[in-house]
Design a protein around this motif. Structure first.
Motif, short mmCIF file in Angstrom:
data_model
loop_
_atom_site.label_atom_id
_atom_site.label_comp_id
_atom_site.label_asym_id
_atom_site.label_seq_id
_atom_site.Cartn_x
_atom_site.Cartn_y
_atom_site.Cartn_z
N TYR A 319 19.53 5.93 15.56
CA TYR A 319 20.77 5.26 15.99
C TYR A 319 21.58 4.79 14.78
O TYR A 319 22.20 3.74 14.79
CB TYR A 319 20.43 4.09 16.93
CG TYR A 319 19.80 4.56 18.21
CD1 TYR A 319 20.58 5.05 19.26
CD2 TYR A 319 18.42 4.58 18.36
CE1 TYR A 319 20.00 5.52 20.42
CE2 TYR A 319 17.83 5.05 19.53
CZ TYR A 319 18.63 5.51 20.56
OH TYR A 319 18.05 5.99 21.71
N ASP A 320 21.57 5.60 13.74
CA ASP A 320 22.30 5.32 12.51
C ASP A 320 23.44 6.32 12.34
O ASP A 320 23.44 7.38 12.95
CB ASP A 320 21.35 5.40 11.31
CG ASP A 320 20.07 4.61 11.53
OD1 ASP A 320 20.16 3.41 11.81
OD2 ASP A 320 18.97 5.23 11.45
N SER A 321 24.39 5.97 11.49
CA SER A 321 25.52 6.88 11.27
C SER A 321 26.08 6.67 9.87
O SER A 321 25.59 5.84 9.10
CB SER A 321 26.61 6.67 12.33
OG SER A 321 27.11 5.35 12.27
N ILE A 322 27.11 7.42 9.54
CA ILE A 322 27.79 7.31 8.26
C ILE A 322 28.70 6.08 8.27
O ILE A 322 29.40 5.83 9.25
CB ILE A 322 28.60 8.58 7.97
CG1 ILE A 322 27.66 9.77 7.77
CG2 ILE A 322 29.50 8.41 6.76
CD1 ILE A 322 28.36 11.12 7.69
N SER A 323 28.69 5.34 7.17
CA SER A 323 29.56 4.18 7.03
C SER A 323 30.75 4.53 6.13
O SER A 323 30.74 5.55 5.44
CB SER A 323 28.79 3.00 6.43
OG SER A 323 29.60 1.85 6.35
N ASP A 324 31.76 3.66 6.13
CA ASP A 324 32.97 3.93 5.34
C ASP A 324 33.32 2.75 4.44
O ASP A 324 34.50 2.50 4.17
CB ASP A 324 34.15 4.28 6.25
CG ASP A 324 34.50 3.17 7.23
OD1 ASP A 324 33.75 2.17 7.31
OD2 ASP A 324 35.53 3.28 7.92
N PHE A 325 32.31 2.04 3.93
CA PHE A 325 32.60 0.90 3.06
C PHE A 325 33.08 1.38 1.70
O PHE A 325 32.82 2.51 1.28
CB PHE A 325 31.38 -0.01 2.92
CG PHE A 325 30.33 0.52 1.98
CD1 PHE A 325 30.22 0.04 0.69
CD2 PHE A 325 29.43 1.51 2.38
CE1 PHE A 325 29.26 0.52 -0.17
CE2 PHE A 325 28.47 1.99 1.53
CZ PHE A 325 28.38 1.50 0.24
N HIS A 326 33.75 0.52 0.97
CA HIS A 326 34.27 0.86 -0.36
C HIS A 326 33.17 0.65 -1.40
O HIS A 326 32.62 -0.44 -1.52
CB HIS A 326 35.49 0.00 -0.69
CG HIS A 326 36.63 0.21 0.25
ND1 HIS A 326 37.37 1.38 0.28
CD2 HIS A 326 37.16 -0.58 1.22
CE1 HIS A 326 38.31 1.29 1.21
NE2 HIS A 326 38.20 0.11 1.80
#
Length: 473
Positions: A319-326
């Motif tokens: 239940y994990d996914s790609i994140s978009d943090f800087h």
């Protein structure tokens, strides 16, 4: 040209690619420097009872695909029998065309089981399950013999600092002909978001390090004792899984106050948590440098997004996914903070968001030292990116902005002893890429010069980089 499914020329689109793979890559040993295999199974030289146990248990890649195919959770992580679970995977596999799972599934049936000419589906499930399960119960298919069949020379598992490493000690005492090392994974030491869990971990650290922890200095002393213990047991690699990259400014007094608050069981705010993690990660990476370890930083995952299923199944269940943090500024600050005092050891960076590919490849050049070839590495396509496009893009970006020739290559990042064909998949993609560049005149069409480069990326670069002694080498 048309290449038949699962033929010897799988993915090899040019004559140069075929020569590079068959003449140079195919027979290279496997150096699997990051995985999540259970060392207890290697120590016991376990035989699995059936194909589900070795292939489906713990494999959240397959679990996600099965859920997407409308399979009830009872047949994934629930109470269904092992064969019922396999049968549901066999129903899902034909729908996975285009997903790397489809190719991996058939590669893993081909090697080590020798099953060719059959596609996994409901009509072949029983035959394949019975045949593979019978082989798995034989001494020839114990986990150590599977590793030998796959030409594995080195495996590095991943352990928490509180682990007593008894299984690694048993493996070493057996003089197993394949090196099985451990990687130090201190993620729980930084997990200040949950004060209760952190204090439970610190209490365990007190016992493991045989010391009282009442200050941040005590905390570092205890962690260092465990770091020493891992080193004495052959550890030469650290692995850090980061939600974000902590690189905030802090003072010594601030960290002492934050630690005291945590130890008293009081929650801390987001800013204080970031400062605590920044201070501790820096100290951990200094320890890695002092012992001349290599270290890996994995970041970019957004974990445990489904709270309902997290409460039922726990973490690492799909239940994990790609994140978009800087990540650019904090990563640069962290690496610079270490490099400033010449305390930056060999480091591999793995991003999960493909939007950060060029960012990662350019970050490497900022901190190469002009002494160690490829000291700062751009890690292979990781997790959601360990598929054809992800691997090709990672290698293309590295070639465009760095030195592909110095790349330390592939790893399984897997919990399964059947995942070694992922190295074959990677090697075929590498040869495909070089062959296509040669076909358009971008690089010399000279397999005698390209071949050694391929062999270096497959194995030799990793052996040189990690500086772990291998039997007979």
């Amino acid at each position: 040209m048309t290449i038949e499914f699962m033929s010897d020329d799988l993915l090899l689109t040019t004559e140069t690619a075929r020569r590079l793979y068959h003449d140079y890559a195919a027979d290279m040993p496997i150096y699997d420097y990051h995985c999540h295999l259970p060392p207890a199974d290697i120590a016991a030289d376990r035989n699995f009872d059936n194909l589900t146990q070795i292939w489906l248990n713990g494999d959240h890649y397959k679990w996600r695909a099965m859920r997407s195919n409308g399979i009830d959770e009872r047949f994934i992580t629930g109470s269904a029998s092992d064969y019922e679970k396999f049968e549901k995977w066999s129903q899902t596999a034909p729908y996975a065309i285009g997903n790397p799972l489809y190719v991996w599934t058939h590669l893993e049936l081909k090697r080590p089981f020798g099953i060719t000419g059959k596609r996994l589906g409901p009509d072949t499930a029983k035959e394949i399950y019975d045949r593979c399960s019978e082989m798995l119960r034989s001494p020839e298919f114990s986990v150590r013999n599977i590793m030998r069949k796959m030409n594995v020379k080195m495996v590095c598992t991943t352990e928490d600092p509180l682990d007593n490493l008894e299984h690694h000690q048993k493996i070493a005492a057996d003089n197993f002909d394949i090196t099985v090392s451990t990687a130090w994974r201190p993620d729980k030491a930084l997990a200040c978001e949950n004060v209760e869990s952190l204090n439970e971990w610190i209490n365990g650290l007190e016992k493991a390090a045989d010391c009282q922890i009442s200050s941040f200095d005590d905390y570092l002393t205890a962690i260092r004792k465990r770091h020493d213990y891992f080193h004495a047991n052959g550890c030469r690699i650290a692995d850090h899984g980061l939600t974000i990259i902590p690189a905030a400014d802090y003072t010594e007094s601030q960290i002492n106050d934050i630690f005291n608050k945590l130890r008293s069981g009081r929650p801390i705010g987001v800013d204080d948590c970031l400062k605590f993690q920044s201070a501790l990660l820096y100290e951990l990476m200094v320890m890695n440098h002092q012992k001349n370890w290599s270290q890996q930083l994995h970041f970019g995952a957004l974990r445990n997004n489904n709270s309902r299923m997290m409460n039922i199944l726990g973490p690492d269940t799909g239940y994990d996914s790609i994140s978009d943090f800087h990540c650019a500024q904090p990563l640069a600050r962290l690496l610079d903070r270490l490099d400033r005092n010449n305390q930056l050891t060999r480091t591999i960076l793995y991003n999960l968001n493909p939007a950060d590919n060029e960012l990662m490849a350019t970050m490497l050049g900022n901190f190469q030292d002009g002494k160690t070839p490829g000291k700062i590495q751009y890690g292979s396509g990781w997790w959601f990116l360990d598929q054809r496009d992800g691997m090709q893009k990672q290698m293309t970006v590295l070639a465009n902005l760095g030195l592909l020739s110095r790349f330390v290559g592939m790893l399984t990042d897997s919990r399964s002893f059947l995942s070694y064909p992922r190295h074959e998949y990677f090697r075929r993609i590498l040869c495909k890429l070089l062959g296509e560049w040669a076909a358009i005149g971008e690089i010399p069409n000279d397999t005698k010069s390209l071949g050694p480069m391929v062999q270096n990326i497959c194995f030799n670069n990793a052996q040189s980089y990690f500086q772990i002694e291998l039997p007979g080498r």
